[in-house]
Scaffold this motif. Structure first.
Motif, PDB file in Angstrom:
ATOM      1  N   GLN A 168      48.423  33.791  40.417  1.00 36.20           N
ATOM      2  CA  GLN A 168      48.871  34.449  41.649  1.00 36.20           C
ATOM      3  C   GLN A 168      48.071  35.722  41.927  1.00 36.20           C
ATOM      4  O   GLN A 168      47.745  36.015  43.092  1.00 36.20           O
ATOM      5  CB  GLN A 168      50.362  34.762  41.552  1.00 36.20           C
TER       6      GLN A 168
ATOM      7  N   ALA B  20      44.702  34.651  43.290  1.00 33.47           N
ATOM      8  CA  ALA B  20      44.829  34.171  44.667  1.00 33.47           C
ATOM      9  C   ALA B  20      45.064  35.322  45.632  1.00 33.47           C
ATOM     10  O   ALA B  20      44.591  35.299  46.776  1.00 33.47           O
ATOM     11  CB  ALA B  20      45.962  33.152  44.766  1.00 33.47           C
TER      12      ALA B  20
ATOM     13  N   ALA C  87      50.831  32.823  46.729  1.00 38.76           N
ATOM     14  CA  ALA C  87      49.975  31.652  46.868  1.00 38.76           C
ATOM     15  C   ALA C  87      50.815  30.386  46.786  1.00 38.76           C
ATOM     16  O   ALA C  87      51.632  30.225  45.878  1.00 38.76           O
ATOM     17  CB  ALA C  87      48.916  31.646  45.771  1.00 38.76           C
TER      18      ALA C  87
ATOM     19  N   LYS D  28      51.116  41.732  49.528  1.00 41.47           N
ATOM     20  CA  LYS D  28      50.621  40.758  48.549  1.00 41.47           C
ATOM     21  C   LYS D  28      50.796  41.331  47.148  1.00 41.47           C
ATOM     22  O   LYS D  28      50.985  42.533  46.968  1.00 41.47           O
ATOM     23  CB  LYS D  28      49.150  40.423  48.809  1.00 41.47           C
TER      24      LYS D  28
ATOM     25  N   PRO E  29      45.359  30.969  48.772  1.00 40.20           N
ATOM     26  CA  PRO E  29      45.618  32.406  48.937  1.00 40.20           C
ATOM     27  C   PRO E  29      46.661  32.678  50.019  1.00 40.20           C
ATOM     28  O   PRO E  29      46.853  31.865  50.939  1.00 40.20           O
ATOM     29  CB  PRO E  29      44.258  32.967  49.356  1.00 40.20           C
TER      30      PRO E  29
END
Length: 687
Positions: free
Chosen positions: A479, A482, A424, A30, A447
């Motif tokens: 982003q 999220a 996201a 992520k 998310p």
């Protein structure tokens, strides 16, 4: 940028070589805050004369200098070959091509300061043309390619009052001398306290030499320049009327002779005219014009003047939208322009009769922080249009819209940085205002690994302006929020731009007001989705969004925590401390602030501070002169007197645009998320 990524790979391999322990540590899937430095985007595209090659600024984040680095790259439209043109260590900006395509002028700091350079396109040779103390701007080629015009700040002797100061003895250490100010516009956000002087117009032979100053008058010049067909005049924007500093929207088009330096007025319409642009055949002058009615939100038009007889035609009067940049086509029979529409920046054509053809092109992708409208474009000699794309999950790329209506993507600037990460997903959130059943555009970012059966905390992110617009566009700030497990929601409540003057002026002399209701309707619509935890609602926004955040927590206690960024808290104090005080006091207020203090107080978030129970963080740049940090300090101190849980984050050196440096964007988002994490109810939602 390339060096940064090589260094990152080397560091990664170094960790792996440390032993088997590192092999068990998974790579992040992520976004992390450091990924901010990996993003790139295109800007300022332009075609070579044959229309088969495209040049653009490639902007990347420099982790060592904490700045945006700009280089020039070239694309062959047919072969798709993509290669650097000017891509060294020094940043390049304001690049403009001569009419015949043989020379490229640009600004670079290669010598240690911003200077004007020229590159010969056939040989690649470059030469520095200036050695000036202030940065040149608005570079413009003459039609014959023999001269460059530009604007440059030119100082004048500063005013003084007291002249009897005794001479300081040798070796004495005295305090700094007093600064004497006797002008209306004395400081500006992002520039600080302004030196004495004005921007003037200069012309310089492309073979080098000394720039020749054409204008000397003590009034402001602004914006773009354009040469007449025979290169005997340069058209520009200025406000020569007395009291110009108290006329924030007063300007006309003038022209200055390139031989005698004689200045003549060209337009004299009600309201400001700006952005002059001569047609390729030399017959028409296009410019933007605003019918100034002292409304807080007004949209201007493209107007053309027949230079043979002086007649003018308003081309876009039927389009109730804000007009952006415009360019002529090679045949001088139409203009291509951008306009704001329902949270997007779109393109259209208009001919000299005012017939508008809306194109299936949406531009954007250049607002790296928050999801604001943005974008740039260029038109080739063949009628093709290059533009920066507007996407939800990555910054802009360059694409080509052909005259036949086909669209082809030309670049892929961020796959290396983003494709291996979970981002996201952005979705539309339908909202109807409870005030008057108006449609309110809103969007939400879900998310990574989103599961609709779970319950998530939610952040309402409110745009500034207030006359601005968000859209379904990539936003690093959204982003990053999220990626921490939040549903992020944003919208365009009444007062937003891109929906016409009536919608924008629903808050004229009435701000904040029912825009608050629109925002609460957005929150209700998000909660109604079923996956938002109503006990884990958070609210934030900057500038106008800071106003509405502070106003909202004075109206409701539904939010678990709030971050009020660079707000206006007290309209009276704001009107008398902001850099643009002549504008705010005349367009956002019915009268001078001391004459309508009661009405301004009724719209000031500070008037509601006695109701606030929401834990609140104030976040502002210490060099913010647009919404000075004294506004944040007032609210912070009032909250402390109230016993409300509160804190203040001050960003050293940052102006109103806090996220202008990559590290400041990280500091901004990081502090917002950290504050929300402190008040997040872990038992009510799943990460």
């Amino acid at each position: 940028m390339l060096r940064l990524r090589i260094a990152s790979l080397a560091a990664a391999f170094g960790v792996l070589s440390a032993g088997a322990q590192a092999e068990s540590a998974p790579l992040p899937d992520k976004l992390t805050y450091k990924d901010t430095f990996n993003l790139e985007y295109p800007a300022a595209p332009f075609f070579l004369p044959d229309g088969d090659k495209l040049v653009y600024e490639r902007r990347s984040m420099d982790i060592m200098s904490d700045s945006t680095h700009s280089s020039l790259w070239q694309i062959d439209i047919k072969s798709k070959q993509h290669r650097p043109l000017l891509a060294g260590d020094d940043s390049v900006r304001n690049a403009v091509l001569s009419k015949d395509g043989s020379m490229l002028a640009y600004i670079s700091n290669a010598s240690g300061s911003a200077q004007l350079y020229v590159r010969y396109m056939d040989s690649g040779q470059t030469a520095r043309l200036t050695n000036v103390s202030y940065a040149p701007g608005n570079l413009t080629w003459s039609n014959d390619g023999q001269h460059l015009a530009f604007t440059m700040f030119t100082p004048v002797k500063p005013d003084s009052l007291f002249t009897g100061m005794p001479k300081k003895p040798d070796g004495a250490k005295w305090a700094e001398p007093a600064k004497y100010i006797e002008k209306t516009r004395y400081r500006a956000d992002g520039a600080g306290y302004l030196p004495d002087g004005y921007s003037q117009i200069y012309v310089l032979p492309v073979t080098g030499g000394t720039p020749r100053q054409l204008t000397t008058a003590e009034y402001p010049h602004g914006g773009s320049l354009t040469f007449s067909k025979k290169d005997d005049w340069i058209y520009f924007t200025a406000d020569k009327q007395d009291g110009y500093a108290l006329r924030p929207l007063g300007s006309d088009i003038y022209r200055v002779s390139t031989t005698t330096a004689k200045v003549e007025q060209v337009t004299d319409m009600k309201g400001p005219e700006s952005s002059p642009l001569i047609s390729p055949d030399g017959r028409w002058l296009a410019f933007s014009q605003l019918d100034d009615r002292k409304l807080s939100y007004q949209t201007g038009d493209i107007v053309v003047m027949n230079l043979n007889n002086g007649n003018t035609t308003r081309l876009t009067g039927s389009l109730d939208r804000g007009i952006g940049r415009f360019v002529w086509n090679d045949d001088s029979d139409e203009l291509i322009f951008s306009y704001l529409d329902e949270g997007n920046n779109r393109l259209a054509r208009v001919d000299l009769d005012g017939d508008i053809d809306k194109l299936d092109v949406t531009i954007g992708g250049q607002s790296m922080g928050r999801p604001y409208t943005s974008g740039s474009f260029a038109v080739s000699s063949k009628g093709d249009i290059a533009f920066t794309t507007a996407e939800t999950m990555r910054p802009a790329d360059l694409a080509l819209y052909s005259r036949r209506g086909n669209t082809t993507t030309l670049t892929d600037l961020n796959s290396d940085a983003l494709d291996h990460l979970k981002l996201a997903k952005v979705e539309t959130l339908p909202v109807t205002s409870s005030v008057d059943d108006r449609k309110i555009d809103a969007w939400m970012a879900l998310p990574p690994d989103f599961d609709a059966s779970k319950s998530y905390p939610m952040i309402l992110e409110i745009h500034g302006g207030p006359h601005a617009a968000y859209g379904p566009h990539f936003s690093m700030e959204v982003q990053l929020m999220a990626a921490q497990g939040y549903v992020v929601v944003w919208s365009n409540p009444r007062g937003s731009s891109s929906y016409g003057e009536d919608f924008g002026n629903l808050i004229h002399h009435n701000y904040p007001s029912e825009d608050y209701n629109d925002l609460m309707d957005v929150v209700d619509a998000a909660v109604a989705k079923g996956f938002v935890d109503s006990k884990n609602l958070f609210i934030t926004g900057g500038s106008g969004g800071g106003v509405l955040t502070a106003w909202s927590i004075g109206k409701t206690d539904r939010f678990a925590a709030a971050v009020v960024a660079k707000p206006v808290i007290n309209w009276v104090s704001f009107a008398l401390t902001a850099d643009a005080y002549p504008y705010f006091s005349q367009y956002w207020m019915e009268a001078m602030p001391w004459e309508v203090a009661d009405k301004l107080w009724d719209r000031s978030p500070l008037s509601l501070v006695g109701n606030v129970t929401t834990p609140t963080l104030l976040l502002t740049g210490e060099a913010d002169y647009r919404t000075p940090i004294s506004e944040s300090e007032q609210f912070y101190q009032a909250l402390r007197l109230q016993g409300v849980e509160s804190a203040m984050v001050r960003i050293p050196g940052a102006p109103h645009g806090i996220a202008g440096k990559p590290s400041r964007l990280i500091q901004k988002v990081g502090n917002i998320v950290a504050w929300f994490e402190r008040y997040r109810h872990d038992g009510e939602s799943e990460e």
